[in-house]
Design a protein around this motif. Structure first.
Motif, PDB file in Angstrom:
ATOM      1  N   ARG A   1     -63.079  -6.121  33.124  1.00 55.68           N
ATOM      2  CA  ARG A   1     -61.736  -6.338  33.175  1.00 55.68           C
ATOM      3  C   ARG A   1     -61.020  -5.912  31.753  1.00 55.68           C
ATOM      4  NH1 ARG A   1     -63.788 -11.388  35.137  1.00 55.68           N
ATOM      5  NH2 ARG A   1     -63.649 -12.161  33.241  1.00 55.68           N
ATOM      6  N   TRP A   2     -59.748  -5.720  31.890  1.00 58.03           N
ATOM      7  CA  TRP A   2     -59.025  -5.303  30.635  1.00 58.03           C
ATOM      8  C   TRP A   2     -59.409  -6.413  29.494  1.00 58.03           C
ATOM      9  CZ3 TRP A   2     -57.753  -0.840  29.973  1.00 58.03           C
ATOM     10  CH2 TRP A   2     -57.463   0.135  30.905  1.00 58.03           C
ATOM     11  N   ASN A   3     -59.549  -7.564  29.736  1.00 58.94           N
ATOM     12  CA  ASN A   3     -59.954  -8.523  28.768  1.00 58.94           C
ATOM     13  C   ASN A   3     -61.383  -8.830  28.249  1.00 58.94           C
ATOM     14  OD1 ASN A   3     -60.825  -9.862  30.833  1.00 58.94           O
ATOM     15  ND2 ASN A   3     -59.692 -11.885  30.521  1.00 58.94           N
ATOM     16  N   GLU A   4     -62.090  -7.718  28.534  1.00 57.66           N
ATOM     17  CA  GLU A   4     -63.396  -7.548  28.334  1.00 57.66           C
ATOM     18  C   GLU A   4     -63.837  -6.108  27.518  1.00 57.66           C
ATOM     19  OE1 GLU A   4     -65.582 -10.237  31.849  1.00 57.66           O
ATOM     20  OE2 GLU A   4     -64.944  -8.243  32.173  1.00 57.66           O
ATOM     21  N   LEU A   5     -63.032  -5.555  26.869  1.00 59.65           N
ATOM     22  CA  LEU A   5     -63.058  -4.331  26.395  1.00 59.65           C
ATOM     23  C   LEU A   5     -64.119  -4.438  25.159  1.00 59.65           C
ATOM     24  CD1 LEU A   5     -59.447  -2.994  26.269  1.00 59.65           C
ATOM     25  CD2 LEU A   5     -61.098  -2.659  28.018  1.00 59.65           C
ATOM     26  N   GLY A   6     -64.327  -5.441  24.647  1.00 62.61           N
ATOM     27  CA  GLY A   6     -65.508  -5.374  23.594  1.00 62.61           C
ATOM     28  C   GLY A   6     -66.803  -5.061  24.337  1.00 62.61           C
ATOM     29  N   LEU A   7     -67.090  -5.660  25.662  1.00 64.58           N
ATOM     30  CA  LEU A   7     -68.207  -5.462  26.263  1.00 64.58           C
ATOM     31  C   LEU A   7     -68.335  -3.837  26.503  1.00 64.58           C
ATOM     32  CD1 LEU A   7     -68.094  -8.470  29.026  1.00 64.58           C
ATOM     33  CD2 LEU A   7     -69.528  -8.296  26.958  1.00 64.58           C
ATOM     34  N   LEU A   8     -67.361  -3.358  27.036  1.00 63.30           N
ATOM     35  CA  LEU A   8     -67.262  -1.982  27.227  1.00 63.30           C
ATOM     36  C   LEU A   8     -67.702  -1.122  26.075  1.00 63.30           C
ATOM     37  CD1 LEU A   8     -66.823   0.290  29.581  1.00 63.30           C
ATOM     38  CD2 LEU A   8     -64.421   0.156  29.001  1.00 63.30           C
TER      39      LEU A   8
END
Length: 167
Positions: free
Chosen positions: A84-91
């Motif tokens: 999700r957009w609030n998980e960009l660190g994971l990406l």
């Protein structure tokens, strides 16, 4: 650099920021490419110049995937499958891991190739396609492309230049 509002401006922004970034990446000593010397994309982490390039490769490839999926009539997966957009660190971590074993020259080549494919993609659109209507949420297609190409190139360049000044 101003935010692009036309196809020509978008192409110019991608080329200019990429060329500037590439010049600074040329100055990275190859033996430092995998050293964690830059502030990471995840809070309280460090990354290497190679991780930074992997991040850019990942986002460039993601832009191409968005367009391939749309062209094939498949549903959107923004920003990426399972993210999700609030998980960009994971990406970011995913991109680092996907390219962990790639050497410096190979990463640079992948980034160049992805950028060139994006230029071809943009060339295939009109100004109306790129900026005439929202493409994702409130964002036009052109803005989504610049948010994931020229803008991160400029950000990456600033990170690299800051580090190079202090080495």
């Amino acid at each position: 650099m101003a935010i692009p509002t036309s196809k020509d401006e978008l192409l110019a922004a991608i080329e200019k920021t990429f060329t500037q970034l590439s010049g600074d990446l040329d100055r990275v000593p190859p033996d430092a490419a995998r050293q964690p010397v830059l502030k990471g994309h995840v809070k309280d982490t460090m990354m290497s110049p190679a991780d930074l390039v992997a991040y850019l490769v990942g986002w460039n490839q993601q832009v191409l995937t968005w367009h391939r999926r749309r062209a094939a009539g498949l549903p959107d997966e923004f920003p990426a499958p399972g993210i999700r957009w609030n998980e960009l660190g994971l990406l970011a971590k995913r991109y680092y891991a996907e390219h962990h074993d790639d050497d410096w020259d190979g990463l640079r080549t992948q980034l160049l190739e992805a950028k060139d494919l994006i230029l071809v993609l943009v060339e295939g659109y009109t100004d109306a396609d790129l900026y005439g209507a929202p493409w994702y949420g409130k964002w036009t297609m052109g803005r989504m492309i610049s948010l994931n190409t020229s803008s991160p190139y400029a950000n990456a360049r600033a990170r690299i230049r800051t580090w190079l000044r202090h080495t």
